[in-house]
Design a protein around this motif. Sequence first.
Motif, PDB file in Angstrom:
ATOM      1  N   GLY A 217       0.817  -1.205   0.000  1.00 59.75           N
ATOM      2  CA  GLY A 217       0.000   0.000   0.000  1.00 59.75           C
ATOM      3  C   GLY A 217       0.852   1.256   0.000  1.00 59.75           C
ATOM      4  O   GLY A 217       0.519   2.251  -0.644  1.00 59.75           O
ATOM      5  N   VAL A 218       1.975   1.223   0.708  1.00 59.10           N
ATOM      6  CA  VAL A 218       2.898   2.349   0.712  1.00 59.10           C
ATOM      7  C   VAL A 218       3.549   2.501  -0.662  1.00 59.10           C
ATOM      8  O   VAL A 218       3.775   3.614  -1.137  1.00 59.10           O
ATOM      9  CB  VAL A 218       3.961   2.190   1.818  1.00 59.10           C
ATOM     10  N   ALA A 219       3.870   1.364  -1.301  1.00 58.73           N
ATOM     11  CA  ALA A 219       4.420   1.426  -2.657  1.00 58.73           C
ATOM     12  C   ALA A 219       3.434   2.115  -3.595  1.00 58.73           C
ATOM     13  O   ALA A 219       3.829   2.913  -4.463  1.00 58.73           O
ATOM     14  CB  ALA A 219       4.751   0.031  -3.159  1.00 58.73           C
ATOM     15  N   LEU A 220       2.149   1.831  -3.427  1.00 58.93           N
ATOM     16  CA  LEU A 220       1.122   2.502  -4.222  1.00 58.93           C
ATOM     17  C   LEU A 220       1.070   3.988  -3.877  1.00 58.93           C
ATOM     18  O   LEU A 220       0.960   4.839  -4.769  1.00 58.93           O
ATOM     19  CB  LEU A 220      -0.234   1.857  -3.979  1.00 58.93           C
ATOM     20  N   ALA A 221       1.174   4.323  -2.581  1.00 57.00           N
ATOM     21  CA  ALA A 221       1.161   5.725  -2.158  1.00 57.00           C
ATOM     22  C   ALA A 221       2.344   6.484  -2.760  1.00 57.00           C
ATOM     23  O   ALA A 221       2.228   7.666  -3.103  1.00 57.00           O
ATOM     24  CB  ALA A 221       1.193   5.819  -0.631  1.00 57.00           C
ATOM     25  N   ARG A 222       3.471   5.795  -2.908  1.00 55.54           N
ATOM     26  CA  ARG A 222       4.640   6.444  -3.516  1.00 55.54           C
ATOM     27  C   ARG A 222       4.357   6.760  -4.992  1.00 55.54           C
ATOM     28  O   ARG A 222       4.718   7.836  -5.483  1.00 55.54           O
ATOM     29  CB  ARG A 222       5.863   5.543  -3.391  1.00 55.54           C
ATOM     30  N   ARG A 223       3.716   5.827  -5.684  1.00 57.35           N
ATOM     31  CA  ARG A 223       3.362   6.079  -7.088  1.00 57.35           C
ATOM     32  C   ARG A 223       2.396   7.258  -7.196  1.00 57.35           C
ATOM     33  O   ARG A 223       2.516   8.109  -8.082  1.00 57.35           O
ATOM     34  CB  ARG A 223       2.714   4.836  -7.692  1.00 57.35           C
ATOM     35  N   LEU A 224       1.431   7.302  -6.287  1.00 59.28           N
ATOM     36  CA  LEU A 224       0.474   8.401  -6.291  1.00 59.28           C
ATOM     37  C   LEU A 224       1.160   9.722  -5.959  1.00 59.28           C
ATOM     38  O   LEU A 224       0.771  10.772  -6.477  1.00 59.28           O
ATOM     39  CB  LEU A 224      -0.645   8.116  -5.283  1.00 59.28           C
ATOM     40  N   SER A 225       2.191   9.672  -5.105  1.00 60.28           N
ATOM     41  CA  SER A 225       2.940  10.888  -4.772  1.00 60.28           C
ATOM     42  C   SER A 225       3.642  11.447  -5.999  1.00 60.28           C
ATOM     43  O   SER A 225       3.718  12.668  -6.195  1.00 60.28           O
ATOM     44  CB  SER A 225       3.964  10.588  -3.678  1.00 60.28           C
ATOM     45  N   LEU A 226       4.154  10.560  -6.835  1.00 59.94           N
ATOM     46  CA  LEU A 226       4.790  10.988  -8.074  1.00 59.94           C
ATOM     47  C   LEU A 226       3.779  11.687  -8.976  1.00 59.94           C
ATOM     48  O   LEU A 226       4.060  12.736  -9.578  1.00 59.94           O
ATOM     49  CB  LEU A 226       5.403   9.778  -8.781  1.00 59.94           C
ATOM     50  N   LEU A 227       2.571  11.114  -9.060  1.00 59.71           N
ATOM     51  CA  LEU A 227       1.513  11.729  -9.868  1.00 59.71           C
ATOM     52  C   LEU A 227       1.083  13.066  -9.283  1.00 59.71           C
ATOM     53  O   LEU A 227       0.849  14.034 -10.019  1.00 59.71           O
ATOM     54  CB  LEU A 227       0.314  10.784  -9.955  1.00 59.71           C
ATOM     55  N   LEU A 228       0.966  13.126  -7.962  1.00 61.51           N
ATOM     56  CA  LEU A 228       0.604  14.378  -7.308  1.00 61.51           C
ATOM     57  C   LEU A 228       1.642  15.458  -7.595  1.00 61.51           C
ATOM     58  O   LEU A 228       1.300  16.629  -7.811  1.00 61.51           O
ATOM     59  CB  LEU A 228       0.488  14.169  -5.799  1.00 61.51           C
ATOM     60  N   GLY A 229       2.902  15.052  -7.583  1.00 57.07           N
ATOM     61  CA  GLY A 229       3.958  16.000  -7.903  1.00 57.07           C
ATOM     62  C   GLY A 229       3.812  16.537  -9.316  1.00 57.07           C
ATOM     63  O   GLY A 229       3.997  17.744  -9.559  1.00 57.07           O
ATOM     64  N   GLY A 230       3.485  15.669 -10.257  1.00 54.93           N
ATOM     65  CA  GLY A 230       3.266  16.108 -11.633  1.00 54.93           C
ATOM     66  C   GLY A 230       2.105  17.085 -11.734  1.00 54.93           C
ATOM     67  O   GLY A 230       2.173  18.072 -12.489  1.00 54.93           O
ATOM     68  N   TYR A 231       1.060  16.818 -10.966  1.00 55.41           N
ATOM     69  CA  TYR A 231      -0.090  17.737 -10.941  1.00 55.41           C
ATOM     70  C   TYR A 231       0.327  19.087 -10.369  1.00 55.41           C
ATOM     71  O   TYR A 231      -0.069  20.146 -10.875  1.00 55.41           O
ATOM     72  CB  TYR A 231      -1.217  17.128 -10.111  1.00 55.41           C
ATOM     73  N   ALA A 232       1.161  19.039  -9.318  1.00 59.01           N
ATOM     74  CA  ALA A 232       1.639  20.281  -8.706  1.00 59.01           C
ATOM     75  C   ALA A 232       2.475  21.086  -9.702  1.00 59.01           C
ATOM     76  O   ALA A 232       2.367  22.319  -9.769  1.00 59.01           O
ATOM     77  CB  ALA A 232       2.461  19.965  -7.458  1.00 59.01           C
ATOM     78  N   ALA A 233       3.315  20.388 -10.470  1.00 58.12           N
ATOM     79  CA  ALA A 233       4.149  21.078 -11.457  1.00 58.12           C
ATOM     80  C   ALA A 233       3.286  21.763 -12.517  1.00 58.12           C
ATOM     81  O   ALA A 233       3.550  22.914 -12.907  1.00 58.12           O
ATOM     82  CB  ALA A 233       5.109  20.087 -12.112  1.00 58.12           C
ATOM     83  N   ALA A 234       2.249  21.076 -12.988  1.00 56.02           N
ATOM     84  CA  ALA A 234       1.356  21.663 -13.995  1.00 56.02           C
ATOM     85  C   ALA A 234       0.599  22.855 -13.420  1.00 56.02           C
ATOM     86  O   ALA A 234       0.429  23.891 -14.090  1.00 56.02           O
ATOM     87  CB  ALA A 234       0.372  20.609 -14.492  1.00 56.02           C
ATOM     88  N   THR A 235       0.174  22.731 -12.173  1.00 48.64           N
ATOM     89  CA  THR A 235      -0.540  23.825 -11.511  1.00 48.64           C
ATOM     90  C   THR A 235       0.370  25.030 -11.325  1.00 48.64           C
ATOM     91  O   THR A 235      -0.026  26.182 -11.513  1.00 48.64           O
ATOM     92  CB  THR A 235      -1.078  23.359 -10.145  1.00 48.64           C
ATOM     93  N   ASP A 236       1.623  24.747 -10.967  1.00 47.07           N
ATOM     94  CA  ASP A 236       2.611  25.807 -10.772  1.00 47.07           C
ATOM     95  C   ASP A 236       2.871  26.561 -12.075  1.00 47.07           C
ATOM     96  O   ASP A 236       3.025  27.785 -12.091  1.00 47.07           O
ATOM     97  CB  ASP A 236       3.900  25.197 -10.233  1.00 47.07           C
ATOM     98  N   ARG A 237       2.904  25.808 -13.181  1.00 50.69           N
ATOM     99  CA  ARG A 237       3.123  26.450 -14.485  1.00 50.69           C
ATOM    100  C   ARG A 237       1.968  27.364 -14.862  1.00 50.69           C
ATOM    101  O   ARG A 237       2.134  28.302 -15.656  1.00 50.69           O
ATOM    102  CB  ARG A 237       3.336  25.378 -15.560  1.00 50.69           C
ATOM    103  N   ASP A 238       0.798  27.084 -14.302  1.00 48.99           N
ATOM    104  CA  ASP A 238      -0.365  27.931 -14.565  1.00 48.99           C
ATOM    105  C   ASP A 238      -0.367  29.186 -13.696  1.00 48.99           C
ATOM    106  O   ASP A 238      -1.320  29.974 -13.721  1.00 48.99           O
ATOM    107  CB  ASP A 238      -1.661  27.149 -14.316  1.00 48.99           C
ATOM    108  N   GLY A 239       0.685  29.361 -12.904  1.00 52.33           N
ATOM    109  CA  GLY A 239       0.800  30.567 -12.094  1.00 52.33           C
ATOM    110  C   GLY A 239       0.161  30.471 -10.723  1.00 52.33           C
ATOM    111  O   GLY A 239       0.008  31.487 -10.033  1.00 52.33           O
TER     112      GLY A 239
END
Length: 234
Positions: A100-122
């Motif tokens: 379950g933690v391994a899955l949470a780590r994968r989701l953290s990577l996706l969350l980071g990608g979402y954060a990067a896209a949001t950051d690019r939007d200002g």
Amino acid sequence: MPTSLGLFGTGRLGSAIRRLADARDDVDLRWAVGREAASDLEQVDVVIDVSTGPAVAQHLTWARRTGTDLVIGATGWDPALLADGDHGIRVLVAPNFSLGVALARRLSLLLGGYAAATDRDGVAVDLAVTETHHRHKIDAPSGTALALRDALSVGAARHPEDVQTTSLRLGEVIGDHEVTVATALETITVRHTAHDRDLFAAGALTAATWLTTRPAPGLYTLDDLAEDHLKETA
């Protein structure tokens, strides 16, 4: 033929591993040692190390010398021990044995990608990892918290130091980890809570038996095991 096991570490997690191993037919726990030196031990297929960070170097040296596969679940050791790439054996490193933690780590990577896209939007984005463990746990942040932090930072294309990381040591909490991405408009949280130490003990045994089936020596992680598990359940 059951997989023969050795165990470095006789603390809480080590005791749980011993109890679960004794109840299974596919593994045969031959020995378990605590602070004793790793010498004159019976040859086994694979050893699980849930001892302490300072002991890992000696255990890794012993495993390489004897040609024994090794699962490292201890935290607080120097990853440079594996930097040379010349393992000669199968080594699996897992700061947390929960799939379950391994899955949470994968989701953290996706969350980071979402954060990067949001950051690019200002939109300003805050990143955080919070972990809580029992008062007896020595290392802080935990190895799991660092793994989640690193995944979040990689996804967000930021430095790990940009992720606020908080550790609490309270009562007898087995393990609770939260990964958070927050803006002025929303907050997204991924949380993993362990309710019983048997979760990690069962995961350690799964990791050990899986490691012996790998086709070649090398360095593996629980993410590799989780990938196989997700393929099997897809």
